[in-house]
Design a protein around this motif. Structure first.
Motif, PDB file in Angstrom:
ATOM      1  N   ASP A 128      13.376  -7.377  -2.540  1.00  0.00           N
ATOM      2  CA  ASP A 128      13.433  -5.993  -3.014  1.00  0.00           C
ATOM      3  C   ASP A 128      12.220  -5.195  -2.553  1.00  0.00           C
ATOM      4  N   LEU A 129      11.051  -5.819  -2.576  1.00  0.00           N
ATOM      5  CA  LEU A 129       9.840  -5.134  -2.120  1.00  0.00           C
ATOM      6  C   LEU A 129       9.954  -4.785  -0.642  1.00  0.00           C
ATOM      7  N   LEU A 130      10.472  -5.693   0.148  1.00  0.00           N
ATOM      8  CA  LEU A 130      10.624  -5.424   1.577  1.00  0.00           C
ATOM      9  C   LEU A 130      11.582  -4.258   1.819  1.00  0.00           C
ATOM     10  N   ARG A 131      12.663  -4.198   1.067  1.00  0.00           N
ATOM     11  CA  ARG A 131      13.608  -3.094   1.234  1.00  0.00           C
ATOM     12  C   ARG A 131      12.940  -1.751   0.937  1.00  0.00           C
ATOM     13  N   GLU A 132      12.081  -1.722  -0.058  1.00  0.00           N
ATOM     14  CA  GLU A 132      11.358  -0.480  -0.370  1.00  0.00           C
ATOM     15  C   GLU A 132      10.335  -0.148   0.707  1.00  0.00           C
ATOM     16  N   LEU A 133       9.676  -1.155   1.228  1.00  0.00           N
ATOM     17  CA  LEU A 133       8.667  -0.912   2.257  1.00  0.00           C
ATOM     18  C   LEU A 133       9.289  -0.348   3.524  1.00  0.00           C
ATOM     19  N   VAL A 134      10.458  -0.813   3.870  1.00  0.00           N
ATOM     20  CA  VAL A 134      11.137  -0.295   5.057  1.00  0.00           C
ATOM     21  C   VAL A 134      11.389   1.207   4.920  1.00  0.00           C
ATOM     22  N   GLU A 135      11.612   1.682   3.706  1.00  0.00           N
ATOM     23  CA  GLU A 135      11.856   3.098   3.484  1.00  0.00           C
ATOM     24  C   GLU A 135      10.637   3.958   3.797  1.00  0.00           C
ATOM     25  N   THR A 136       9.447   3.363   3.839  1.00  0.00           N
ATOM     26  CA  THR A 136       8.249   4.125   4.183  1.00  0.00           C
ATOM     27  C   THR A 136       8.160   4.395   5.681  1.00  0.00           C
ATOM     28  N   GLY A 137       8.996   3.722   6.471  1.00  0.00           N
ATOM     29  CA  GLY A 137       8.933   3.850   7.916  1.00  0.00           C
ATOM     30  C   GLY A 137       8.112   2.771   8.586  1.00  0.00           C
ATOM     31  N   LEU A 138       7.477   1.910   7.795  1.00  0.00           N
ATOM     32  CA  LEU A 138       6.675   0.822   8.344  1.00  0.00           C
ATOM     33  C   LEU A 138       7.538  -0.395   8.650  1.00  0.00           C
ATOM     34  N   THR A 139       7.093  -1.176   9.628  1.00  0.00           N
ATOM     35  CA  THR A 139       7.709  -2.468   9.911  1.00  0.00           C
ATOM     36  C   THR A 139       6.832  -3.553   9.306  1.00  0.00           C
ATOM     37  N   PRO A 140       7.297  -4.259   8.274  1.00  0.00           N
ATOM     38  CA  PRO A 140       6.458  -5.283   7.639  1.00  0.00           C
ATOM     39  C   PRO A 140       6.428  -6.579   8.440  1.00  0.00           C
ATOM     40  N   PRO A 169      -6.924  -3.739  -6.403  1.00  0.00           N
ATOM     41  CA  PRO A 169      -6.531  -2.327  -6.439  1.00  0.00           C
ATOM     42  C   PRO A 169      -7.079  -1.551  -5.248  1.00  0.00           C
ATOM     43  N   ALA A 170      -6.253  -0.689  -4.686  1.00  0.00           N
ATOM     44  CA  ALA A 170      -6.683   0.144  -3.573  1.00  0.00           C
ATOM     45  C   ALA A 170      -7.554   1.280  -4.085  1.00  0.00           C
ATOM     46  N   ALA A 171      -8.525   1.672  -3.258  1.00  0.00           N
ATOM     47  CA  ALA A 171      -9.442   2.740  -3.661  1.00  0.00           C
ATOM     48  C   ALA A 171      -9.345   3.959  -2.753  1.00  0.00           C
ATOM     49  N   HIS A 172      -8.378   3.965  -1.837  1.00  0.00           N
ATOM     50  CA  HIS A 172      -8.305   5.152  -0.987  1.00  0.00           C
ATOM     51  C   HIS A 172      -7.661   6.295  -1.763  1.00  0.00           C
ATOM     52  N   PRO A 173      -8.002   7.536  -1.408  1.00  0.00           N
ATOM     53  CA  PRO A 173      -7.584   8.699  -2.208  1.00  0.00           C
ATOM     54  C   PRO A 173      -6.098   8.974  -2.109  1.00  0.00           C
ATOM     55  N   GLY A 174      -5.586   9.678  -3.126  1.00  0.00           N
ATOM     56  CA  GLY A 174      -4.227  10.181  -3.085  1.00  0.00           C
ATOM     57  C   GLY A 174      -3.169   9.254  -3.621  1.00  0.00           C
ATOM     58  N   ILE A 175      -3.551   8.171  -4.310  1.00  0.00           N
ATOM     59  CA  ILE A 175      -2.551   7.285  -4.881  1.00  0.00           C
ATOM     60  C   ILE A 175      -2.681   7.303  -6.406  1.00  0.00           C
ATOM     61  N   SER A 176      -1.539   7.266  -7.079  1.00  0.00           N
ATOM     62  CA  SER A 176      -1.551   7.317  -8.539  1.00  0.00           C
ATOM     63  C   SER A 176      -1.642   5.930  -9.164  1.00  0.00           C
ATOM     64  N   ASP A 177      -1.124   4.915  -8.448  1.00  0.00           N
ATOM     65  CA  ASP A 177      -1.152   3.543  -8.956  1.00  0.00           C
ATOM     66  C   ASP A 177      -1.792   2.651  -7.903  1.00  0.00           C
ATOM     67  N   PRO A 178      -3.059   2.294  -8.063  1.00  0.00           N
ATOM     68  CA  PRO A 178      -3.777   1.547  -7.029  1.00  0.00           C
ATOM     69  C   PRO A 178      -3.288   0.124  -6.818  1.00  0.00           C
ATOM     70  N   GLY A 179      -2.340  -0.324  -7.633  1.00  0.00           N
ATOM     71  CA  GLY A 179      -1.785  -1.653  -7.433  1.00  0.00           C
ATOM     72  C   GLY A 179      -0.382  -1.641  -6.872  1.00  0.00           C
ATOM     73  N   ASP A 180       0.178  -0.461  -6.663  1.00  0.00           N
ATOM     74  CA  ASP A 180       1.553  -0.324  -6.203  1.00  0.00           C
ATOM     75  C   ASP A 180       1.603  -0.498  -4.680  1.00  0.00           C
ATOM     76  N   VAL A 181       2.184  -1.593  -4.241  1.00  0.00           N
ATOM     77  CA  VAL A 181       2.208  -1.916  -2.815  1.00  0.00           C
ATOM     78  C   VAL A 181       2.919  -0.839  -2.008  1.00  0.00           C
ATOM     79  N   VAL A 182       4.034  -0.344  -2.522  1.00  0.00           N
ATOM     80  CA  VAL A 182       4.812   0.649  -1.778  1.00  0.00           C
ATOM     81  C   VAL A 182       4.054   1.966  -1.667  1.00  0.00           C
ATOM     82  N   GLU A 183       3.396   2.376  -2.731  1.00  0.00           N
ATOM     83  CA  GLU A 183       2.634   3.626  -2.671  1.00  0.00           C
ATOM     84  C   GLU A 183       1.460   3.508  -1.702  1.00  0.00           C
ATOM     85  N   ILE A 184       0.794   2.380  -1.730  1.00  0.00           N
ATOM     86  CA  ILE A 184      -0.306   2.160  -0.784  1.00  0.00           C
ATOM     87  C   ILE A 184       0.215   2.184   0.645  1.00  0.00           C
ATOM     88  N   ALA A 185       1.324   1.487   0.877  1.00  0.00           N
ATOM     89  CA  ALA A 185       1.909   1.427   2.209  1.00  0.00           C
ATOM     90  C   ALA A 185       2.352   2.802   2.681  1.00  0.00           C
TER      91      ALA A 185
END
Length: 267
Positions: free
Chosen positions: A75-87, A32-48
């Motif tokens: 499907d995860l990659l398609r969502e990650l691309v929407e964040t503006g990041l290049t995986p 789980p991620a511990a950096h501030p501002g995330i509601s689900d510390p296991g959600d890869v897309v939210e962390i990204a």
């Protein structure tokens, strides 16, 4: 699951150099991620998305599942691309089962796929995939340990299995294949927060002639600056430093900018 997107802040040249890493298991962050501002510390897309808002432009996705258990990945990659990041995607410690499997990830949104274990065990397959799909779609990974003689030997399967191969020899082969970059990871430094192995990154840069991503040991912004300067790295991989909340991509970029300004002012 849907995610609300926020527009990433414009990346500076220094946040461009910082590549955050997320370890993934079964479609969730392995820790789980511990950096501030995330509601689900296991959600890869939210962390990204948090990393993207901090100015990151590239994400290293280290998928520990075996290939047969990664049906969720397109499907995860398609969502990650929407964040503006290049995986940049590594599956099963850099195993490449086939050119077709790699093409599936690239079509789904991966900017690049990493290879490491397959380079040691099936180099012909890696060469064929690079020739068919383009070397620029691959990042070569070197998990290295000091050999006690001033060099480094390569380990595979996540750094558990020695190969007897010299890191600089494999780095040179990555360069010959025309890969996009080489990630030089010091197994000896992983988790220590003592800084990157600068001699390793410099040696890999010389041998490959490719941009090098320093990995293993980042504990503070100064370590990143050292890798980009003395270590001749082009990029720096960070995992626990940002995943734990001790630093953010934005703060690291700002500190890198200050460090470089100070260095230039002292000349």
């Amino acid at each position: 699951m849907t995610h609300e997107r926020t527009v990433p802040v414009p990346a500076t040249r220094w946040t461009d150099a910082v590549i955050p890493c997320i370890d993934v298991r079964a479609g969730r962050a392995a820790e789980p991620a511990a950096h501030p501002g995330i509601s689900d510390p296991g959600d890869v897309v939210e962390i990204a998305d948090g990393y993207a808002r901090g100015g990151a432009t590239t994400l290293f996705l280290d998928v520990v599942d075996p290939w047969e258990s990664t049906g969720y990945l397109p499907d995860l990659l398609r969502e990650l691309v929407e964040t503006g990041l290049t995986p940049v995607v590594s599956v099963q410690q850099g195993v490449l089962p086939s050119t077709a499997a790699c093409a599936t990830l690239l079509t789904a949104g991966a900017g690049k796929v990493s290879v490491s274990t397959s380079m040691a065990e099936e180099p012909g397959l890696v060469a064929a995939a690079a020739a068919e799909l383009g070397g620029h779609r691959f990042v070569g990974v070197l998990n290295c340990a000091a050999d006690g003689r001033g060099g480094w030997h390569v380990l595979v399967h996540g750094g558990d299995t020695p190969t007897g191969l010299r890191a600089t020899d494999v780095a040179r082969r990555y360069g010959e294949l025309g890969l996009a970059a080489v990630l030089a990871n010091s197994v000896d430094r992983e988790g220590t927060s003592l800084g990157y192995d600068l001699e390793l990154t410099a040696a890999v840069a010389r041998a490959s002639g490719l941009p090098v991503i320093a990995s293993g040991g980042a504990g503070e912004a100064g370590h990143l600056a050292d890798a980009l300067a003395a270590g001749h790295a082009t990029y720096v991989l960070v995992n626990k430093l940002v995943h734990s909340g001790r630093a953010s991509v934005a703060s690291l970029g700002a500190e890198l900018s200050r460090a470089v300004t100070t260095q230039e002012g002292g000349r």
